[in-house]
Design a protein around this motif. Structure first.
Motif, short mmCIF file in Angstrom:
data_model
loop_
_atom_site.label_atom_id
_atom_site.label_comp_id
_atom_site.label_asym_id
_atom_site.label_seq_id
_atom_site.Cartn_x
_atom_site.Cartn_y
_atom_site.Cartn_z
N SER A 47 -6.70 -5.43 -34.60
CA SER A 47 -7.83 -6.34 -34.04
C SER A 47 -8.89 -5.32 -33.34
O SER A 47 -8.78 -4.18 -33.25
N ARG A 48 -9.71 -6.30 -32.81
CA ARG A 48 -10.68 -5.35 -32.15
C ARG A 48 -10.36 -4.65 -30.90
O ARG A 48 -11.12 -3.60 -30.45
N PHE A 51 -8.51 -1.70 -31.82
CA PHE A 51 -9.49 -0.54 -32.33
C PHE A 51 -10.36 -0.17 -31.24
O PHE A 51 -10.62 1.26 -31.26
N LEU A 52 -10.76 -0.77 -30.00
CA LEU A 52 -11.49 -0.46 -29.17
C LEU A 52 -10.37 0.75 -28.26
O LEU A 52 -11.28 1.55 -28.07
N ASN A 129 -9.13 -5.06 -45.01
CA ASN A 129 -9.86 -5.01 -43.53
C ASN A 129 -11.12 -5.89 -43.58
O ASN A 129 -11.64 -6.24 -44.92
N SER A 130 -11.41 -6.33 -42.34
CA SER A 130 -12.60 -7.06 -42.34
C SER A 130 -13.80 -6.13 -42.63
O SER A 130 -13.83 -5.01 -42.27
N GLU A 132 -16.66 -6.01 -41.51
CA GLU A 132 -17.25 -5.37 -40.11
C GLU A 132 -16.71 -4.02 -39.85
O GLU A 132 -17.29 -2.97 -39.22
N HIS A 133 -15.38 -4.06 -39.87
CA HIS A 133 -14.58 -2.88 -39.57
C HIS A 133 -15.01 -1.71 -40.53
O HIS A 133 -15.11 -0.69 -40.11
N PHE A 136 -18.40 -0.27 -39.67
CA PHE A 136 -18.47 0.65 -38.55
C PHE A 136 -17.85 1.85 -39.01
O PHE A 136 -18.35 2.99 -38.78
#
Length: 235
Positions: A47-48, A51-52, A129-130, A132-133, A136
């Motif tokens: 999740s975001r 990953f953060l 995976n998204s 966006e991921h 990045f």
């Protein structure tokens, strides 16, 4: 701000990172570990927030190691003979690195252990995976590999770590972004416009004399290769 302006300040900062990478064995280990962990994270359905925490753990270790290096070099510069206070300062700064490393181990355990214990399923069925991921990760890897290329060849080719050097960072990022946009849109006009802008970025670096043509081309190849690999293999 240091004398020389905004760009010079960034250049001094990047030079500090490269200097630590060149002279400190532990920094080389952290650099390679960061690349490996980011690649492995592509297989994980993070999740975001997860990953953060992962990014924070990586940067915390690297920053702590750099602070420790700066403290040790400062002590060595001032104190030429054995001094118990100097030893105390070095021990404390090394302890800070150890704490950050233990934090990274705990974060890695919590994030990876349960997923890695089911490795058979990960190999048979790649976790989606998204985009966006993936984008990045592609950009981060391009940045890391660009710094690595500058570390290996910047001194030989001339230039500075942030401005000039062996690989054009502007070109690599521009072509990486253009490739991601083209893969996502799959429309000829958008692809043409994206690569046109990337070409103008690379051309401006050569036109202003900051980079050679070969360095801009190397940056373009790096950016395109990383984006294609990430999206085609993991997407």
């Amino acid at each position: 701000m240091k004398k020389g302006g905004f760009i010079s300040s960034f250049n001094f900062a990047v030079q500090g990172i490269i200097s630590a990478l060149r002279t400190e064995r532990n920094m080389k280990f952290h650099y390679l570990s960061a690349v490996l962990i980011l690649v492995i994270s592509l297989f994980m359905d993070f999740s975001r927030i997860e990953f953060l925490f992962l990014i924070f753990a990586i940067t915390f270790v690297v920053a702590s190691e750099m602070f420790n290096t700066a403290v040790e070099r400062t002590v060595d510069l001032i104190v030429q003979e054995y001094n118990p206070i100097a030893k105390y300062i070095k021990d404390v700064s090394a302890g800070a690195v150890l704490i950050s490393s233990l934090n990274a181990v705990v974060v890695g355990y919590l994030l990876f252990f349960e997923r890695m214990s089911n490795m058979g399923d990960l190999i048979v069925n790649k976790i989606k995976n998204s985009n966006e991921h993936l984008s990045f990760i592609a950009i981060i890897l391009v940045l890391i590999l660009t710094v690595g290329g500058k570390y290996l060849r910047a001194q030989k080719n001339g230039g500075t770590y942030f401005q000039g050097g062996a690989i054009s960072g502007h070109s690599s990022l521009a072509f990486c972004a253009a490739t991601i946009i083209s893969l996502e849109s799959e429309k000829a006009l958008i692809t043409f416009a994206s690569f046109g802008i990337a070409f103008l970025v690379a051309e401006s670096r050569v036109e202003t004399g900051i980079h050679k043509l070969s360095e801009a081309v190397m940056g373009a190849i790096l950016g395109i290769s990383v984006a294609v690999f990430i999206f085609k293999f993991f997407g």
